[in-house]
Design an enzyme around this catalytic site. Sequence first.
Site, PDB file in Angstrom:
ATOM      1  N   GLY A   3      43.028   5.275  56.900  1.00  0.00           N
ATOM      2  CA  GLY A   3      42.405   4.906  58.162  1.00  0.00           C
ATOM      3  C   GLY A   3      41.169   5.750  58.410  1.00  0.00           C
ATOM      4  CB  SER A   4      39.726   7.055  61.558  1.00  0.00           C
ATOM      5  OG  SER A   4      38.624   7.846  61.942  1.00  0.00           O
ATOM      6  CD  GLU A  55      51.973   6.004  66.374  1.00  0.00           C
ATOM      7  OE1 GLU A  55      51.274   4.977  66.413  1.00  0.00           O
ATOM      8  OE2 GLU A  55      51.507   7.169  66.469  1.00  0.00           O
ATOM      9  CG  HIS A  82      47.608  16.211  65.301  1.00  0.00           C
ATOM     10  ND1 HIS A  82      47.306  17.288  66.105  1.00  0.00           N
ATOM     11  CD2 HIS A  82      48.256  15.314  66.101  1.00  0.00           C
ATOM     12  CE1 HIS A  82      47.743  17.052  67.335  1.00  0.00           C
ATOM     13  NE2 HIS A  82      48.327  15.871  67.351  1.00  0.00           N
ATOM     14  CD  GLU A  94      44.382  13.694  71.508  1.00  0.00           C
ATOM     15  OE1 GLU A  94      44.064  13.674  70.315  1.00  0.00           O
ATOM     16  OE2 GLU A  94      45.561  13.513  71.905  1.00  0.00           O
TER      17      GLU A  94
END
Length: 333
Positions: A26-27, A84, A108, A195
């Site tokens: 992904g990103s 998740e 993370h 965030e």
Amino acid sequence: MANIYYDKDADTGLLEDVTVAVIGYGSQGHAHALNLHDSGVDVVVGLREDSSSRAKVETDGLSVTTVSDAVSQAQLVMVLVPDEIMAGIYEEDIAPNLSNDAVLAFAHGFNIHFGAIQSPEGNDVIMVAPKGPGHLVRRTYEEGSGVPCLLAVHQDVSGRAKETALAYASGIGGGRAGILETTFAEETETDLFGEQVILCGGVSELIKSAFETLVDAGYQPESAYFETLHELKLIVDLLYEGGMGWMRNSISNTAEYGDYTRGPRIVTDDTRAEMRKVLDEIQSGAFANEWLGQAREGAPHLLAQRRAQGDLQIEQVGKELRKMMPFIEEKRA
């Protein structure tokens, strides 16, 4: 003073003859994999069999295989899938195939810090977290610069976990901008707080509330959009370039006076008390438990809010106004 490192402090030779498995594309995944590849590191991307990203990986010129096969090949495994679903992938595909001396890496600290993933006893566990979205990590690398990174060591079995993390951070371009040493706990808790309180939650609520206040008072929605959302980028750019002092130096005296006298009426002691509550929920694990519980149920609140927020007037007005601005490439969720 925090420890900050650069390319000169990294021994990139530690990644020679090392295969890095990047799990996810992904990103962050695509940026890590491509930057490492361009830095001369042997990279294999691990994806599920039916992943829609497999063709993109191949088009980008990288090797791609299943998660379990990628992990079994690797001496360093970087896990870059959503928080998740990470624990499930770890238990099913990573842990059974992780070699005894392989380095387990994250961008993370969420799953390690909150105990969703238990560290394997015989492996180094590190974190290299770019402080920017993946497309920026990739773009700045290609331009010859980089995005600052956070580095942390959760478990050092080999005695060289930090050195490995520095080499990895340098390989994705972080050593060009600076690599800040931290801990899994600090990175996770400050990241979630940022965030929720300002970067996403706080700013979004301020924008929506300010827009609705102006529209409810009879002002044109288009004027309200420009004042509460569009111009925010100009201010953020000034903050990014030189902090609050440079921003205030660049705006009018009228705006600066309004900043000092009205800003504290918006962010009050009650607001700060609520910020403290949010931080307490993060530190205690209450937020992590809430979110992981929601995710197990299919994230109904997230999906409902995603639909509702997309229908807001400010979003519809903005979509039309951006068509007037050819210098903005429209982005759609």
